[in-house]
Design an enzyme around this catalytic site. Structure first.
Site, PDB file in Angstrom:
ATOM      1  N   ASP A 509      51.512  83.227  87.267  1.00 41.19           N
ATOM      2  CA  ASP A 509      50.280  83.979  87.440  1.00 41.19           C
ATOM      3  C   ASP A 509      49.476  83.395  88.586  1.00 41.19           C
ATOM      4  O   ASP A 509      49.798  82.316  89.113  1.00 41.19           O
ATOM      5  CB  ASP A 509      49.465  84.047  86.151  1.00 41.19           C
ATOM      6  CG  ASP A 509      48.796  82.726  85.782  1.00 41.19           C
ATOM      7  OD1 ASP A 509      48.988  81.730  86.522  1.00 41.19           O
ATOM      8  OD2 ASP A 509      48.097  82.696  84.757  1.00 41.19           O
ATOM      9  N   ASP A 552      47.713  89.677  86.193  1.00 41.34           N
ATOM     10  CA  ASP A 552      48.275  88.837  87.262  1.00 41.34           C
ATOM     11  C   ASP A 552      49.481  88.065  86.785  1.00 41.34           C
ATOM     12  O   ASP A 552      49.878  87.070  87.401  1.00 41.34           O
ATOM     13  CB  ASP A 552      47.198  87.880  87.790  1.00 41.34           C
ATOM     14  CG  ASP A 552      46.731  86.894  86.720  1.00 41.34           C
ATOM     15  OD1 ASP A 552      46.747  87.280  85.528  1.00 41.34           O
ATOM     16  OD2 ASP A 552      46.354  85.763  87.075  1.00 41.34           O
TER      17      ASP A 552
END
Length: 642
Positions: A509, A552
């Site tokens: 991420d 993300d």
């Protein structure tokens, strides 16, 4: 003793009486011949009139049958009730038209055939009524099956044959009668001239007899005139210049005038310059001694009429002094033919504009019919490929692709399938139906084919599949696509583990991504995610799967590793690549959690959870790095790179 001499007046009287008796005998013979000829002519005219009444009845019956069949075929193509409605009235009139035909055709030779026609028409109307009832009750498949039945086509073919035989027989008989009438008219006129000459010869000796004979001839002429005036044809006589010398009552009816007022007029005065130009070549031939027969249109009072005409030379010795003309009004027949042609054009327009490819293929695999779609899909002219074998018309690849299905259809099986073909450089997905065409004996004579282009539907299905399995923002596979792919990768790893191989799952991420959205806005955040995905895709191998599972969070599946340490090397490269790429023009870092597998049964969900644990381990260690945990997890070392 010599006999006394016969007085002159008695001798003259005797010769006069002898000549008179001879004249009477000759006249009796002539009168008998004329009476017999008139009787035969009257019989021919009655039969001619009967034929002319029967032929239109046959034409109307055939037109009604064709309209009924057209309705069935329209229903076959569209399955819509609207294509049956326009022909229901035609079907209702079929029985009446058969009754009219039987009433008008009194020929005993036609009784059996007309009885069969009545039987077939009743079968055909019953079939159409059954089709309508099935359609209106919602039984569309049964209605289609009835329309496509071999029995109905067999009945229609037999009807065409029977009506064709009857029509041909009547037309041939009418032509014979026309020729006989023309011949009898000429011979009768010669007999009348001979009688007049004989009467002139005996005028002095038999004035009273001449007067009696003249009255008899006058009656005969009136009789012939009456016959001519009641013939349903235009009968005229023209001299060499084309001037009218005789016209029957039918001529006056057509031209709306007294026939006597038309005498002396030339053809261009009677029918117009256009018609005169049309018949001029035929007049030249008949004046050369040749009998001619032809069809020609004629405009009378603004209305176009059609006539079948026969010109016969009027011979006097070796000289042609004029010609006789017999013209039959065939306007109604022409109009019926025009209506039939218009109906065929409408049906062709319908088939040519349907969004499907329609063909008929015979048992020799030769193309016998194709609608205009042939030109649009294949770029082929229907007139040029008609009659060709499918292999010659469409190519080996196209034929071989469908050969098995065609053979099944030729064996009597209804076949439905889908194939993809490249036509004129364009890939088309076609849904095709083959329907066998059975003959009266039940044997398959050919195959009807209906092909529908389902390319747009296939493309839409593929697009929906892509949208369902990919992330709209980054274009990477989504969670739905990842789960089955990871399951398959683990199955391959079980086989690869025997060779000492390994695999890894990377959970990634963007560090502090929420603050990027809060500070720079979601537009910049989306740009960061897109460029982060591109950087990740460039860093791993082309064979490795990269997916976005939420926000993300990204995942990379690394297969076919020789050693688990290779996963740590890939993670380090990803961290460095993200820092160097500066997604969205920002100083961005990433954290990576790595779960490695060297063998054994590994549940996909637990492997993802293990990689997620490694990611949070990397976060706790300060971000901008990675952590590695080997399956099954507990007791394994954790690596970190900043």
């Amino acid at each position: 003793m010599r006999p006394p001499p016969v007085p002159f007046h008695r001798s003259s009287l005797g010769r006069g009486v002898g000549l008179l008796m001879l004249a009477l005998a000759a006249m009796a013979v002539l009168v008998t011949l004329l009476a017999l000829r008139a009787r035969d002519t009257l019989a021919d005219l009655r039969r001619f009139d009967q034929i002319n009444q029967v032929l239109p009845s046959m034409t109307l019956l055939m037109e009604g049958l064709l309209n009924a069949e057209t309705g069935q075929r329209g229903y076959l193509l569209t399955q819509k009730n609207s294509y049956l409605q326009p022909y229901r009235d035609a079907a209702r009139d079929l029985d009446r038209r058969v009754d009219e035909l039987v009433e008008r055709d009194q020929d005993s030779a036609h009784v059996a055939k007309l009885a069969r026609v009545r039987e077939l028409v009743q079968l055909k109307t019953g079939e159409l009524a059954q089709t309508v009832r099935l359609h209106e009750s919602g039984q569309h498949d049964e209605a289609l099956e009835l329309v496509l039945s071999d029995q109905g086509q067999h009945h229609m073919n037999e009807l065409r044959d029977l009506l064709g035989e009857l029509t041909s027989s009547l037309r041939a008989e009418r032509a014979v009668i026309s020729e006989r009438l023309a011949s009898n008219t000429s011979r009768t006129e010669l007999l009348l001239l001979a009688a007049l000459a004989m009467l002139g010869l005996f005028t002095v000796l038999a004035t009273m007899q001449v007067l009696v004979r003249t009255r008899a001839l006058t009656r005969a002429q009136k009789r012939l005139r009456g016959i001519a005036d009641n013939v349903p044809a235009l009968i005229t006589h023209h001299d060499r210049t084309g001037a009218l010398r005789f016209a029957n009552a039918e001529v006056g009816r057509v031209h709306h005038a007294d026939p006597a007022t038309l005498l002396g007029k030339r053809i261009e005065q009677l029918s117009g310059a256009h018609h005169a130009a049309l018949v001029e070549p035929f007049i030249a031939r008949v004046l050369a001694g040749e009998a001619v027969e032809f069809d020609a249109p004629q405009t009378v009072d603004g209305e176009t009429l059609h006539f079948h005409q026969r010109f016969v030379p009027d011979m006097h010795g070796d000289q042609v002094e004029g010609f006789y003309a017999v013209s039959l009004d065939i306007t109604e027949r022409k109009r019926a033919e025009a209506r039939m042609a218009a109906s065929e054009r409408r049906m062709k327009a319908i088939t040519d504009n349907l969004p499907i490819f329609l063909t008929y293929i015979d048992r020799e695999m030769r193309l016998r019919f194709a609608n205009e779609t042939l030109r649009g899909w294949f770029g082929l002219d229907p007139d040029l490929v008609m009659g060709l074998h499918l292999r010659d018309g469409f190519g080996d690849a196209f034929f071989e692709q469908r050969r098995v299905q065609l053979e099944l259809a030729m064996q009597g099986e209804r076949v439905e399938f889908q194939l993809s073909s490249v036509l004129q450089g364009k890939l088309r997905h076609l849904r095709t139906i083959y329907v066998p065409d059975r003959g009266p004996d039940g044997e398959v004579q050919g195959v009807f084919t209906l092909a529908t282009d389902v390319t747009a539907m296939k493309q839409a299905e593929a697009q929906l599949a892509r949208l369902a399995s990919s992330d709209a923002l980054t274009g990477l596979p989504n969670r739905r696509e990842l789960d089955p792919a990871l399951t398959r990768a683990l199955a391959r790893q079980r086989r690869h583990a025997h060779e000492g191989g390994a695999m890894a799952l990377l959970f990634l991420d963007v560090d502090r991504f929420k603050s990027i959205n809060d500070t720079h806005g979601h537009g910049v955040g989306d740009t960061v995610l897109r460029e982060f995905a591109q950087c990740l895709r460039r860093t791993v191998r082309a064979s490795d799967m990269v997916a976005r599972i939420a926000g993300d969070e990204f995942v990379a599946v690394l297969e076919g590793l020789n050693h688990p340490d290779e996963a740590a090397q890939v993670a380090a490269k990803v961290v460095e690549a993200v820092a160097a790429a500066k997604p969205g023009g920002l100083e961005i870092t990433a954290s990576v959690g790595v779960a490695t597998v060297t063998g054994g049964e590994v549940p996909a969900a637990e492997l993802v959870a293990l990689a997620d644990r490694a990611l949070y381990q990397a976060k706790r260690e300060g971000r901008d790095g990675f952590a590695v945990i080997a399956w099954p997890g507990p007791g394994t070392a954790v690596e970190q790179r900043r």
